[in-house]
Design a protein around this motif. Structure first.
Motif, PDB file in Angstrom:
ATOM      1  N   ASN A  43     109.582  11.189  64.992  1.00 32.70           N
ATOM      2  CA  ASN A  43     110.900  11.735  65.710  1.00 32.70           C
ATOM      3  C   ASN A  43     111.140  11.511  66.989  1.00 32.70           C
ATOM      4  O   ASN A  43     112.380  11.713  67.445  1.00 32.70           O
ATOM      5  N   THR A  44     110.249  10.595  67.599  1.00 32.87           N
ATOM      6  CA  THR A  44     110.668  10.318  68.845  1.00 32.87           C
ATOM      7  C   THR A  44     110.488   8.683  68.972  1.00 32.87           C
ATOM      8  O   THR A  44     110.748   8.305  70.396  1.00 32.87           O
ATOM      9  N   SER A  45     110.326   8.088  68.252  1.00 35.03           N
ATOM     10  CA  SER A  45     110.257   6.502  68.015  1.00 35.03           C
ATOM     11  C   SER A  45     110.930   5.915  66.923  1.00 35.03           C
ATOM     12  O   SER A  45     111.130   6.709  65.991  1.00 35.03           O
ATOM     13  N   VAL A  46     111.292   4.470  67.032  1.00 34.30           N
ATOM     14  CA  VAL A  46     111.985   3.859  65.936  1.00 34.30           C
ATOM     15  C   VAL A  46     110.852   3.242  65.041  1.00 34.30           C
ATOM     16  O   VAL A  46     111.092   2.881  63.831  1.00 34.30           O
ATOM     17  N   VAL A  47     109.967   2.613  65.798  1.00 32.66           N
ATOM     18  CA  VAL A  47     108.812   1.765  64.915  1.00 32.66           C
ATOM     19  C   VAL A  47     107.584   2.579  65.044  1.00 32.66           C
ATOM     20  O   VAL A  47     107.404   3.001  66.214  1.00 32.66           O
ATOM     21  N   ASN A  48     106.486   2.180  64.210  1.00 30.58           N
ATOM     22  CA  ASN A  48     105.034   2.684  64.438  1.00 30.58           C
ATOM     23  C   ASN A  48     104.390   1.545  65.063  1.00 30.58           C
ATOM     24  O   ASN A  48     105.070   0.497  65.556  1.00 30.58           O
ATOM     25  N   LYS A  49     103.187   1.808  65.302  1.00 23.66           N
ATOM     26  CA  LYS A  49     102.342   0.664  65.916  1.00 23.66           C
ATOM     27  C   LYS A  49     102.268  -0.697  65.362  1.00 23.66           C
ATOM     28  O   LYS A  49     101.987  -1.741  65.830  1.00 23.66           O
ATOM     29  N   TYR A  50     102.593  -0.763  63.959  1.00 23.88           N
ATOM     30  CA  TYR A  50     102.725  -1.826  63.184  1.00 23.88           C
ATOM     31  C   TYR A  50     103.930  -2.559  63.411  1.00 23.88           C
ATOM     32  O   TYR A  50     104.173  -3.629  62.618  1.00 23.88           O
ATOM     33  N   GLN A  51     104.913  -2.121  64.129  1.00 29.89           N
ATOM     34  CA  GLN A  51     106.078  -2.473  64.472  1.00 29.89           C
ATOM     35  C   GLN A  51     107.133  -2.317  63.173  1.00 29.89           C
ATOM     36  O   GLN A  51     108.128  -3.246  63.009  1.00 29.89           O
ATOM     37  N   GLN A  52     106.758  -1.469  62.238  1.00 27.77           N
ATOM     38  CA  GLN A  52     107.638  -1.274  61.103  1.00 27.77           C
ATOM     39  C   GLN A  52     108.287   0.054  61.236  1.00 27.77           C
ATOM     40  O   GLN A  52     107.850   0.932  61.806  1.00 27.77           O
ATOM     41  N   SER A  53     109.743   0.014  60.878  1.00 27.44           N
ATOM     42  CA  SER A  53     110.406   1.200  61.014  1.00 27.44           C
ATOM     43  C   SER A  53     109.798   2.287  60.235  1.00 27.44           C
ATOM     44  O   SER A  53     109.323   2.127  59.016  1.00 27.44           O
ATOM     45  N   TRP A  54     110.022   3.603  60.792  1.00 26.35           N
ATOM     46  CA  TRP A  54     109.460   4.698  60.343  1.00 26.35           C
ATOM     47  C   TRP A  54     110.250   5.138  59.103  1.00 26.35           C
ATOM     48  O   TRP A  54     109.692   5.505  58.177  1.00 26.35           O
ATOM     49  N   ASP A  55     111.473   4.774  58.925  1.00 23.63           N
ATOM     50  CA  ASP A  55     112.415   5.005  57.946  1.00 23.63           C
ATOM     51  C   ASP A  55     112.502   4.034  56.746  1.00 23.63           C
ATOM     52  O   ASP A  55     112.664   4.498  55.775  1.00 23.63           O
ATOM     53  N   HIS A  56     112.172   2.717  57.061  1.00 23.68           N
ATOM     54  CA  HIS A  56     112.258   1.814  55.895  1.00 23.68           C
ATOM     55  C   HIS A  56     111.196   0.864  56.068  1.00 23.68           C
ATOM     56  O   HIS A  56     110.964   0.219  56.698  1.00 23.68           O
ATOM     57  N   PRO A  57     110.317   1.195  54.797  1.00 25.69           N
ATOM     58  CA  PRO A  57     109.116   0.442  54.850  1.00 25.69           C
ATOM     59  C   PRO A  57     108.829  -1.185  54.902  1.00 25.69           C
ATOM     60  O   PRO A  57     108.097  -1.730  55.317  1.00 25.69           O
ATOM     61  N   ASN A  58     110.282  -1.696  54.482  1.00 23.88           N
ATOM     62  CA  ASN A  58     110.301  -3.162  54.185  1.00 23.88           C
ATOM     63  C   ASN A  58     111.016  -3.597  55.516  1.00 23.88           C
ATOM     64  O   ASN A  58     111.292  -4.970  55.573  1.00 23.88           O
ATOM     65  N   LEU A  59     111.265  -2.917  56.609  1.00 26.43           N
ATOM     66  CA  LEU A  59     112.086  -3.383  58.027  1.00 26.43           C
ATOM     67  C   LEU A  59     110.864  -3.351  58.962  1.00 26.43           C
ATOM     68  O   LEU A  59     110.491  -2.427  59.221  1.00 26.43           O
ATOM     69  N   TYR A  60     110.661  -4.581  59.356  1.00 24.02           N
ATOM     70  CA  TYR A  60     110.192  -4.707  60.799  1.00 24.02           C
ATOM     71  C   TYR A  60     111.002  -4.987  61.944  1.00 24.02           C
ATOM     72  O   TYR A  60     111.773  -5.769  61.823  1.00 24.02           O
ATOM     73  N   LEU A  61     110.946  -4.401  62.723  1.00 23.52           N
ATOM     74  CA  LEU A  61     111.662  -4.908  64.319  1.00 23.52           C
ATOM     75  C   LEU A  61     110.596  -5.627  65.291  1.00 23.52           C
ATOM     76  O   LEU A  61     109.425  -5.192  65.422  1.00 23.52           O
ATOM     77  N   VAL A  62     111.009  -6.740  65.714  1.00 23.39           N
ATOM     78  CA  VAL A  62     110.211  -7.151  66.706  1.00 23.39           C
ATOM     79  C   VAL A  62     110.988  -7.782  67.928  1.00 23.39           C
ATOM     80  O   VAL A  62     112.221  -7.545  68.139  1.00 23.39           O
ATOM     81  N   GLY A  63     110.331  -7.997  69.215  1.00 18.52           N
ATOM     82  CA  GLY A  63     111.048  -8.194  70.175  1.00 18.52           C
ATOM     83  C   GLY A  63     110.705  -7.110  71.243  1.00 18.52           C
ATOM     84  O   GLY A  63     110.038  -6.287  71.050  1.00 18.52           O
ATOM     85  N   CYS A  64     111.291  -7.528  72.644  1.00 18.45           N
ATOM     86  CA  CYS A  64     110.989  -6.604  73.698  1.00 18.45           C
ATOM     87  C   CYS A  64     111.418  -5.221  73.453  1.00 18.45           C
ATOM     88  O   CYS A  64     111.259  -4.083  74.281  1.00 18.45           O
ATOM     89  N   GLY A  65     112.345  -4.963  72.570  1.00 15.19           N
ATOM     90  CA  GLY A  65     112.949  -3.631  72.228  1.00 15.19           C
ATOM     91  C   GLY A  65     111.902  -2.671  71.673  1.00 15.19           C
ATOM     92  O   GLY A  65     112.163  -1.395  71.878  1.00 15.19           O
ATOM     93  N   ASN A  66     110.791  -3.008  71.324  1.00 18.70           N
ATOM     94  CA  ASN A  66     109.696  -2.371  70.685  1.00 18.70           C
ATOM     95  C   ASN A  66     108.851  -1.806  71.833  1.00 18.70           C
ATOM     96  O   ASN A  66     108.005  -0.540  71.547  1.00 18.70           O
ATOM     97  N   MET A  67     109.044  -2.313  73.229  1.00 14.49           N
ATOM     98  CA  MET A  67     108.105  -1.840  74.222  1.00 14.49           C
ATOM     99  C   MET A  67     108.505  -0.502  74.787  1.00 14.49           C
ATOM    100  O   MET A  67     109.681  -0.118  75.151  1.00 14.49           O
TER     101      MET A  67
END
Lengths: 619, 178
Positions: free
Chosen positions: A565-589
């Motif tokens: 509810n308060t973040s876009v990716v989990n600690k694995y850098q995987q989208s909470w909403d879409h299991p096959n979508l990973y986000l990488v880069g400084c946006g995760n910090m």
């Protein structure tokens, strides 16, 4: 080209995080496609008549040497000066920056800035990304940086700890080619336990530390035993060599890595004093090095001039089914064709702002409403002056040491921490010296001949500047949004940015200025620092004026966390909403703290690559 | 009279560098070409004749005083002389001042190789800018002085590592040469 192409992994963005992801997956046998919005480098150092343009790409092929030529003849030698201004993949420029009049919008560059303060950082949209012009600083974060909320009641905690990230830091330092000495970078010698960084006992960097500049040595000697006091507590001022992704003296059998062109490109740093905007010999790491290694796996295809503009989900809205992109032939011309590809896994690695833009444009991964929010930078305050003696300014890498001893401490409950960077290039940043300042000597000070030559010889080698990289906390209102009224010539969105600097950070700037004043007083440095209301980054705190610059450290926009509810990716850098979508880069910090973020981003991305690999090979 | 020789003569007075040093840049002819493309020949001739006459009659500080009086403070010649000086030091041509352009600008300036706007004269010109040796370093991005040279005391010979007895071997390994 058809629209049924499928890859194990489709990566958007051929910068450092996309390159790391591609290399790691390619070497494990996965088929990888990288879509890069900008133009390519052609894989060569020198241009050659033998290299005819391919049919795929009707533009003359570029080369690294073309970037050098563009740099030499550029009037304004800004960070993006060597790289193409491409209207099909536009990028922000520091020359776009201006104060934003109250209630108005500044849209004279790529960014549409709604203020109240301008966001001052830029990035590069071309193969290799912003690592083409980064400085190469490779600091680890402090253990306390991962727990700001718990320890200081500020910002956010990360869903991971320093100890979890430590092995990935080691991999990133090895693969980027960082030169440093572990027994300095663990900061155990600093009399401030808050900044101590535990390193593995046997760990050592692959190359020896880059020699500290004469200026660094002058400061080391002059500031020995110096302390400053914050809130009744004393803190040391320690000058420490900065770890840098820059080729130095190898340890053991390690050999420095080159990038494009001749195999001898990319050996030891030779002191070109030009890391930003472009290292002529590629002694400094850039992502082209990793892309070259990725291509050698035989499993990685890079398509340049392909702008991803929409992620399409499957009918259930669960997975990302296809990535839509626009392929253009020439950066001068908006003509393009639309294509789509699919990947078992899709990775967005196109930069914090561009990742957010693509997610918002596609209306995906945003059930938390956090996409685009929490945009952070290091508002970088400069102070500058003349040293009492010749310290050999304008020599060496842009910075070879800093003062990291104030990066952590109890004061973070009340104000921002900062790291001090010691600049080796005189007043090039604050005043544009020498090319920006010598005309004044000729036109207004009326110097010529021996007088001019002697004046330059006696003053310019004494120029120096500090940079104070002040931390900024995540703030939901500092954000990237989209507006149908603002699009580029391909019809893609331009980022609309609202940005401010809170009192927490302003108080950090004020504390930084006090430290600077004390150092100037101690060493007898003649101060020339001036903050003007006409500066784009001018702000006030308790009646005093300060100015910040962009650090190029764009962080936040799709933060990781423990709670969907308060973040876009989990600690694995995987989208909470879409299991096959990973986000990488400084946006995760979730927080930026006081280290230049690239090394942390790289470490996170090596970890993310491992997670993607495990997702593709379930046990 | 050889106008290129005249150009070097005025350049020596303006820059404070001797003729050999200026010629060694290999870039003087290009600056001369820029100048003669953008400034009317009559004004260039006047500048050269004046400069040569002053240098014939005066030396040292007296020459500098006369150079200020006759050339740098002359509304026709001064801006041209300052542009020559800026070419040598900064590798740039700066657009001449508006008042000068209105009074003396080449009226029939056709689009050619050079325009009277701000521009970097060439790649090589950037690399040969005299401001860099004047400030004791090298042009940023070119003429690389070598690994670790930035650690040396300014003015030390930059092309070799000093292995003198002042520096214990361990210091050299650490890169802390001073």
């Amino acid at each position: 080209m058809n629209n049924n192409e499928h890859f194990d992994v489709v990566i958007v963005g051929a910068g450092i995080s996309g390159a790391i992801m591609a290399q790691e997956l390619g070497k494990n046998g996965k088929s990888v496609l990288i879509l890069e919005a900008g133009t390519g480098t052609g894989g060569r150092f020198f241009s050659s008549d033998c290299d005819a343009p391919s049919q795929e790409n009707s533009q003359p092929l570029s080369s690294y040497q073309t970037y050098m030529s563009t740099f030499f003849t550029a009037l304004a030698k800004i960070p993006n000066a060597p790289y193409p201004n491409n209207a099909n993949a536009p990028q922000p420029l520091v020359t776009d920056l201006a104060p934003i009049p109250q209630g108005q919008i500044s849209d004279n560059g790529y960014f549409v800035q709604t203020g109240p303060l301008p966001f001052a950082s830029t990035y590069t949209r071309a193969e290799g990304g912003t690592t083409l012009h980064w400085l190469g600083t490779c600091l680890r974060m402090l253990p306390e940086d991962f727990e700001l909320k718990t320890r200081f009641g500020r910002g956010l905690d990360w869903p991971i700890s320093y100890d979890e990230l430590r092995p990935w830091y080691e991999i990133a330092e090895q693969n980027l080619g960082v030169s440093a000495n572990a027994n300095e970078q663990n900061y155990q010698q600093i009399d401030n336990p808050a900044v101590h960084i535990p390193f593995a006992a046997s760990y050592e960097y692959k190359m020896e530390k880059i020699p500290q500049s004469y200026l660094d040595q002058y400061f080391s000697k002059g500031l020995a035993q110096m302390q400053v006091s914050f809130e009744g507590k004393n803190y040391p001022i320690d000058v420490v060599s900065t770890p840098q992704a820059r080729n130095g003296m190898p340890r053991g059998d390690y050999r420095p890595v080159g990038a494009v062109g001749h195999e001898t490109a990319g050996q030891r740093c030779a002191g070109n004093s030009n890391c930003v905007p472009i290292c002529p010999i590629q002694a400094k790491y850039n992502a082209l090095k990793t892309l070259e290694q990725a291509k050698k796996t035989g499993k990685v295809e890079i398509r340049t001039q392909c702008v991803a503009y929409q992620l399409e989900t499957d009918e259930q809205g669960k997975n990302i089914a296809r990535v839509h992109y626009k392929k253009y032939q020439s950066s001068d011309n908006p003509d393009h064709q639309c294509h789509a590809v699919s990947g078992t896994i899709v990775v967005l690695a196109s930069h914090a702002v561009e990742n957010a833009k693509l997610l918002l444009a596609s209306n995906v991964a945003n059930s938390s409403d956090q996409v685009g929010r929490n945009l952070m930078d290091h508002p970088t305050m400069l102070t500058w002056g003349l040293m009492p003696t010749d310290i050999g300014a304008f020599r060496g890498p842009g910075s070879t040491s800093g003062i990291p001893s104030l990066r952590g401490g109890e004061f973070r409950k009340s104000r921002a921490a900062f790291r001090i960077e010691i600049g080796n290039w005189g007043w090039s940043w604050p005043e544009g010296a020498p090319v920006g300042t010598v005309p004044d000597l000729i036109d207004e000070k009326n110097m010529f001949g021996e007088q001019l030559k002697n004046y330059i010889a006696s003053v310019y080698p004494r120029m120096f500047r500090f940079g104070f990289l002040v931390e900024q906390l995540p703030d939901a209102n500092n954000r990237v949004t989209l507006d149908d009224n603002y699009r580029d010539q391909l019809g893609n969105y331009r980022p609309v940015i609202s940005y401010n600097v809170t009192d927490y950070t302003r108080a950090g700037m004020a504390a930084a200025k006090e430290v600077s004043d004390q150092i100037f007083q101690r060493l007898g440095i003649e101060g020339f620092t001036e903050y003007k209301p006409s500066d784009a980054g001018y702000l006030t705190y308790r009646g005093e004026g300060y100015s910040y610059n962009g650090a190029g450290h764009l962080v936040g926009t799709h933060i990781m966390g423990d709670n969907p509810n308060t973040s876009v990716v989990n600690k694995y850098q995987q989208s909470w909403d879409h299991p096959n979508l990973y986000l990488v880069g400084c946006g995760n910090m979730p927080t930026i703290s006081t280290s230049n973020p690239t090394l942390t981003m790289a470490a996170l991305t090596y970890w993310a690559a491992q997670n993607v690999l495990e997702a593709l090979n379930p046990c | 009279m050889d106008k290129l020789a005249d150009f070097y003569q005025v350049s020596v007075v303006l820059t404070g560098y001797n003729r050999s040093r200026l010629m060694a840049t290999g870039i003087g002819e290009e600056y001369f070409e820029v100048l003669t493309s953008l400034v009317p020949g009559k004004i260039i001739d006047e500048l050269f004749i004046c400069s040569r006459a002053l240098a014939h009659e005066y030396k040292g500080e007296a020459l500098n005083e006369k150079f200020r009086e006759q050339i740098l403070s002359n509304d026709r010649l001064g801006p041209v002389a300052r542009n020559i000086l800026k070419m040598w030091y900064l590798s740039l041509w700066y657009q001449l001042p508006q008042s000068w352009r209105e009074t003396y600008g080449v009226p029939s300036q056709t689009p050619g190789k050079y325009q009277d706007i701000d521009f970097v004269i060439s790649e090589n010109a950037y690399i040969q800018g005299l401001v860099w040796p004047a400030l004791g370093s090298h042009p940023m991005g070119a003429k690389q002085p070598g690994y670790g040279t930035w650690a040396f005391k300014p003015g030390e010979e930059l092309t070799r590592i000093n292995l003198g007895t002042d520096h214990p071997v361990s210091d050299i390994e650490e890169g802390n040469l001073s």
